[in-house]
Write a protein that holds these residues in place. Structure first.
Motif, mmCIF file in Angstrom:
data_model
loop_
_atom_site.group_PDB
_atom_site.id
_atom_site.type_symbol
_atom_site.label_atom_id
_atom_site.label_comp_id
_atom_site.label_asym_id
_atom_site.label_seq_id
_atom_site.Cartn_x
_atom_site.Cartn_y
_atom_site.Cartn_z
ATOM 1 N N GLY A 33 0.854 -1.195 0.000
ATOM 2 C CA GLY A 33 0.000 0.000 0.000
ATOM 3 C C GLY A 33 0.885 1.239 0.000
ATOM 4 O O GLY A 33 1.835 1.317 0.784
ATOM 5 N N VAL A 34 0.594 2.164 -0.905
ATOM 6 C CA VAL A 34 1.410 3.382 -0.990
ATOM 7 C C VAL A 34 0.504 4.596 -0.814
ATOM 8 O O VAL A 34 -0.490 4.740 -1.521
ATOM 9 C CB VAL A 34 2.138 3.476 -2.355
ATOM 10 C CG1 VAL A 34 2.966 4.762 -2.423
ATOM 11 C CG2 VAL A 34 3.030 2.275 -2.573
ATOM 12 N N SER A 35 0.861 5.438 0.148
ATOM 13 C CA SER A 35 0.096 6.674 0.353
ATOM 14 C C SER A 35 0.978 7.848 -0.011
ATOM 15 O O SER A 35 2.108 7.950 0.478
ATOM 16 C CB SER A 35 -0.310 6.828 1.817
ATOM 17 O OG SER A 35 -0.853 5.632 2.300
ATOM 18 N N LYS A 36 0.445 8.728 -0.844
ATOM 19 C CA LYS A 36 1.277 9.879 -1.231
ATOM 20 C C LYS A 36 1.328 10.896 -0.104
ATOM 21 O O LYS A 36 2.201 11.747 -0.060
ATOM 22 C CB LYS A 36 0.776 10.507 -2.534
ATOM 23 C CG LYS A 36 -0.647 10.952 -2.569
ATOM 24 C CD LYS A 36 -0.926 11.617 -3.914
ATOM 25 C CE LYS A 36 -2.393 11.930 -4.108
ATOM 26 N NZ LYS A 36 -3.163 10.765 -4.547
ATOM 27 N N PHE A 37 0.388 10.801 0.789
ATOM 28 C CA PHE A 37 0.433 11.682 1.952
ATOM 29 C C PHE A 37 -0.214 10.952 3.132
ATOM 30 O O PHE A 37 -1.233 10.282 2.977
ATOM 31 C CB PHE A 37 -0.307 12.989 1.672
ATOM 32 C CG PHE A 37 -0.170 13.976 2.797
ATOM 33 C CD1 PHE A 37 1.024 14.657 2.975
ATOM 34 C CD2 PHE A 37 -1.206 14.188 3.693
ATOM 35 C CE1 PHE A 37 1.173 15.556 4.032
ATOM 36 C CE2 PHE A 37 -1.058 15.093 4.742
ATOM 37 C CZ PHE A 37 0.134 15.778 4.918
ATOM 38 N N SER A 38 0.375 11.069 4.288
ATOM 39 C CA SER A 38 -0.170 10.374 5.447
ATOM 40 C C SER A 38 -0.056 11.273 6.677
ATOM 41 O O SER A 38 0.934 11.998 6.844
ATOM 42 C CB SER A 38 0.621 9.078 5.667
ATOM 43 O OG SER A 38 0.373 8.575 6.950
ATOM 44 N N LYS A 39 -1.078 11.222 7.512
ATOM 45 C CA LYS A 39 -1.039 12.046 8.716
ATOM 46 C C LYS A 39 -0.714 11.208 9.953
ATOM 47 O O LYS A 39 -1.092 11.549 11.068
ATOM 48 C CB LYS A 39 -2.376 12.754 8.889
ATOM 49 C CG LYS A 39 -2.557 13.894 7.894
ATOM 50 C CD LYS A 39 -3.640 14.825 8.309
ATOM 51 C CE LYS A 39 -3.610 16.078 7.463
ATOM 52 N NZ LYS A 39 -4.666 17.013 7.823
ATOM 53 N N THR A 40 -0.050 10.110 9.737
ATOM 54 C CA THR A 40 0.251 9.239 10.868
ATOM 55 C C THR A 40 1.333 9.847 11.771
ATOM 56 O O THR A 40 2.174 10.633 11.334
ATOM 57 C CB THR A 40 0.709 7.847 10.385
ATOM 58 O OG1 THR A 40 0.913 7.019 11.514
ATOM 59 C CG2 THR A 40 1.989 7.921 9.585
#
Lengths: 532, 356
Positions: free
Chosen positions: B157-164
């Motif tokens: 899974g690839v997220s271009k932006f993450s708020k983790t």
């Protein structure tokens, strides 16, 4: 029939847009069929198969947008074959009704309808069949298997063949003549560049099927022709009996302007003194006699002397003989007469054109022309220049305009061939209701074609610069619908084809090297002399 | 604040690795994404179109489409949850349906993080008739992970932006409190202008509600507590799925900066697919694993980076191609749906105003 796509968006009776894909999209100019278009007939309906032609094909990628950098594009292209969406538009050409006529539908196709590549059989009905004794000129651009035959009746309204240099005009006209002649046509070709003189010979050297029905006429004794009499299979001398010319004709051919009334009058007086068969030299002698006669008033004497200067030019023209070409020969049925004007001075060529057309016209209007005559006018812009052509109105313009306007009533049909439609008389071009237009890129020439051609639609007009060599658009009465053809099938040799420049330069190089080889001795000699 | 960022920065240096050299590891690559569109109808129903697309190298392309009509949803959050669950489900389903086309040793990329799909799915949907939908997603994810292990396929899974804040929380010494900095903020402050990736962090129970953890081993109670409105006929299914919850593979999560000044991407990989037998319930916050486990994935992801917009070539293409245009929805799909249902589809007035 293979699927080409589906009609989408708004349609009208003249055209539609369709969506296709890379596996089944039709190329530009391809013919499509919409089956079973519901067309009103009286109070009911009928279903007709409508033919259309693709006029635009475009591809779009939602992925490979122009906002991406090259690096971004490469990262995609190296991994994926991004989907390409294919769109097209097509114009409706019509359907064939029960009488075999092409009719434009009055209903628009329904979006969602499948469009298919038109089957060969349907295209033949449009472009080949139902034409009695057609003049074959090649095949459809997109469909090699569908021959295109021009309707001979389409020649009734004069034909213009228009293209820029090198597009294949002469090849096409030669091909038309090859196929027109066996139908019984009488053709007179006025050929300023020896483009048609080789038509008796096949490319491989043998005799063509029309060889026995063709005569080449040439002024005798002209040096430096591209093709010798022997190469063209023999030529008849083209001569004009000088003694049959009236004063006006002599002055025109000698280039004596109509404004110089006194000089023209002197020529008339001198001609009045001559009897029997005579030539330009005898006319000069007569003019000199007038000039030197002390009884002649000074003004006329000067005019007669001036006239000799002009008439002396005629001595160099190789066309004077003791008899004209018998007109009966030119208008024989099933006869192709090529009058080779190459190498002649402009005003002489114009005179020959004028004289030939005048003679044929006189026959026609007196009811003596038994069979229709087709006149091929090559480089027509030189013989029938328009007002904007920047050249003087030639002596041939009047008769050409007259035949263009009225010739069809008397069985004289023009086949006007030009590469500069912008420079040809609009009175001539606009009378050519059938046009075969090949590649054109000059905007002025394109505008001239646009003005003169009723059958040339916007999209066909826009296609003109994109045509390849040997491709043409036929509009007017030669075909049932405007047709894009690839010209092919000519068997006879071409006189006007381009020279092989590479070979010519090779010869030039050899000649230059040979000349250098001859030079060293002279150089050595020079060096020796300089040293001592 | 400054103290915290300095501490985090120092810890990050210990957990930061240069990009591995270019060397293709996965022969075939596939990517999956979805899109959806909502329309309110004049009869009070809402219809939802969900479309998924699976693309692969060599021109591979498989679409999947799903229409759902539901009674008018008045709450935006419910509609949003429903739409998200259906999209996540169809993304998993499309891979499952076509898994036979994916050769061993391939990589399958899904847009978005995998861990979130799991944690979000542990509560029922607040929509009548669809309370069980998250269970369907969990079930499908389980099957997908199993298939991938069996077939040697790497799901990423690839997220271009993450708020983790998982990384910053893990880096905090003592790990007693939740970090105040997002992972991306730390990377922005400390790694702008560099390339590399963070040491993979195993996500197990980090994001799982403690209430859920207390119910492990009691699927019946778990169902009653988390999916109380699931109809009785689905109780068996629900409990079967929930029983597997603790056994879901832990997720190895890391961030990659593939080019200087590029935004970091978050990458999730089920631990079971990189040879680690670690379950969600095995992993307590916070455990890092050796970077070598994800070398191949990092290499592939760095290589597929195209630029600012094309953060991943494969996912960029599928994202563009799967998008549902308003025009397609309001012409093509609307008429198809109408034909299938045998009734003309009319939008409600507000939708009409919005659409036209």
């Amino acid at each position: 029939m293979s699927k080409a796509g589906y009609i989408v968006g708004e349609t009208d009776t003249g055209g539609f847009a369709f969506v296709s894909d890379l596996d089944c999209y039709p190329p530009k100019h391809e013919y499509l069929i919409i089956e079973g278009v519901k067309e009103r007939e009286g109070i009911g309906f009928k279903h007709v198969d409508v033919l259309a032609q693709v006029n635009r094909i475009s591809n779009r990628s939602d992925v490979l947008g122009d906002a991406l950098s090259m690096e971004e594009l490469e990262s995609i292209i190296n991994r994926y074959t991004a989907t390409t969406k294919v769109f097209g538009t097509a114009k409706v050409l019509g359907y064939i009704d029960r009488r075999g006529e092409v009719v434009m539908p009055r209903s628009a196709a329904i979006p969602g309808t499948e469009v298919k590549i038109a089957p060969t059989e349907m295209l033949e009905r449009f472009f080949t069949k139902n034409i009695r004794r057609g003049v074959s000129v090649g095949h459809l651009i997109t469909r090699e298997e569908v021959n295109v035959a021009l309707d001979p009746n389409g020649f009734r309204r004069h034909v213009a063949v228009i293209a820029q240099t090198g597009a294949g005009k002469s090849y096409l006209v030669g091909l038309m003549l090859e196929n027109l002649l066996p139908l019984g046509a009488t053709v007179i070709v006025l050929d300023p560049n020896s483009d048609y003189v080789m038509m008796r010979r096949k490319r491989d050297g043998g005799a063509t099927a029309i060889a026995d029905d063709m005569v080449v006429y040439r002024p005798p004794g002209l040096k430096g022709r591209r093709y010798s009499d022997q190469e063209v299979g023999g030529a008849e001398p083209y001569t004009i009996d000088f003694s049959k010319l009236n004063a006006g004709q002599v002055c025109d051919v000698a280039g004596i302007s109509g404004r110089w009334a006194v000089i023209r009058e002197a020529v008339g007086d001198a001609l009045g003194q001559l009897q029997g068969i005579y030539g330009p030299q005898q006319l000069i002698d007569a003019l000199e006699r007038i000039a030197l006669n002390p009884a002649t008033d000074t003004r006329k004497a000067k005019a007669a002397m001036s006239a000799t200067t002009y008439i002396r030019r005629l001595l160099n023209y190789k066309i004077w003989g003791s008899r004209d070409i018998p007109l009966d020969e030119l208008v024989k049925p099933k006869r192709l007469s090529v009058i080779d004007l190459a190498g002649l001075q402009r005003n002489v060529s114009e005179y020959i054109v004028q004289k030939t057309l005048d003679d044929v016209w006189s026959l026609a209007v007196t009811g003596s022309l038994e069979y229709p005559v087709f006149i091929v006018l090559e480089e027509a812009h030189n013989f029938a220049p328009g007002s904007g052509a920047g050249q003087r109105s030639g002596s041939s313009l009047g008769i050409i305009e007259r035949i263009a306007a009225e010739g069809r009533k008397f069985g004289i049909f023009l086949l006007v061939v030009t590469q500069r439609p912008n420079k040809i008389s609009s009175n001539v071009l606009s009378q050519c209701n059938s046009q075969i237009i090949m590649r054109l890129t000059n905007p002025e020439d394109m505008s001239a074609v646009r003005r003169s051609s009723e059958g040339l639609s916007e999209d066909l007009f826009n296609d003109l610069p994109g045509l390849n060599k040997g491709e043409a658009i036929v509009v007017g009465e030669l075909t049932k619908v405007p047709t894009m053809i690839k010209i092919s099938g000519r068997t006879s040799g071409e006189g006007g084809s381009d020279i092989d420049l590479e070979e010519a330069l090779r010869d030039a190089l050899k000649a230059s090297e040979l000349a250098k080889k001859m030079k060293p001795e002279e150089d050595d000699d020079k060096e020796y002399k300089t040293r001592w | 604040m400054k103290e915290e960022i300095d501490l985090l920065g120092a810890e990050l240096e210990r957990r930061w690795y240069p990009l591995p050299g270019p060397k293709a590891v996965y022969e075939k690559e596939f990517s999956v994404d979805s899109s959806s569109a909502y329309r309110s109808l004049s009869n009070g129903l809402d219809f939802l179109i969900v479309r998924a697309l699976m693309l692969g190298t060599g021109g591979y392309r498989r679409p999947m489409l799903r229409f759902e009509a539901v009674k008018g949803i008045s709450e935006y959050s419910v509609a949003s949850d429903f739409e998200r669950a259906l999209r996540e489900l169809i993304e998993v389903r499309i891979v499952l349906e076509n898994i036979g086309d994916v050769p061993e040793g391939s990589m399958v990329l899904i847009d978005g993080n995998l861990y979130g799909r799991y944690t979000h799915a542990l509560r029922e949907l607040g929509l009548e008739g669809w309370h069980h939908l998250p269970l369907e997603l969990l079930d499908a994810m389980w099957m997908l992970y199993e298939e991938c292990v069996e077939r040697g396929i790497t799901l990423v899974g690839v997220s271009k932006f993450s708020k983790t804040r998982a990384l910053t929380s893990a880096l905090l010494p003592g790990k007693a409190q939740r970090a105040r900095f997002l992972d991306v903020e730390l990377l922005y402050r400390r790694k702008t202008g560099e390339t590399g990736y963070t040491e993979p962090l195993l996500l197990g129970e980090y994001g799982v509600d403690p209430r859920v953890k207390s119910l492990y081993g009691s699927p019946g109670k778990m169902r009653a507590s988390l999916f109380g409105r699931v109809p009785e006929r689905l109780h068996g299914f629900a409990e079967e799925v929930l029983e597997r919850v603790p056994s879901f593979p832990a997720i190895a999560m890391f961030h990659v900066i593939p080019r200087e000044n590029a935004q970091p991407m978050r990458v999730d990989i089920p631990a079971s697919l990189i040879g680690l037998d670690r379950k969600i319930s095995d992993v307590t916050p916070f455990q890092f694993i050796e970077a070598r486990h994800v070398d191949g994935v990092v290499r592939q992801i760095a290589e597929a980076f195209g630029g600012r917009d094309v953060y991943n070539a494969l996912l960029y293409v599928v994202d563009k191609e799967v998008r549902l245009s308003a025009r397609a929805v309001d012409t093509v799909y609307k008429s198809v749906l109408g034909r299938e249902l045998g009734v003309p589809i009319e939008y409600d007035r507000s939708t009409r105003r919005f659409t036209y």
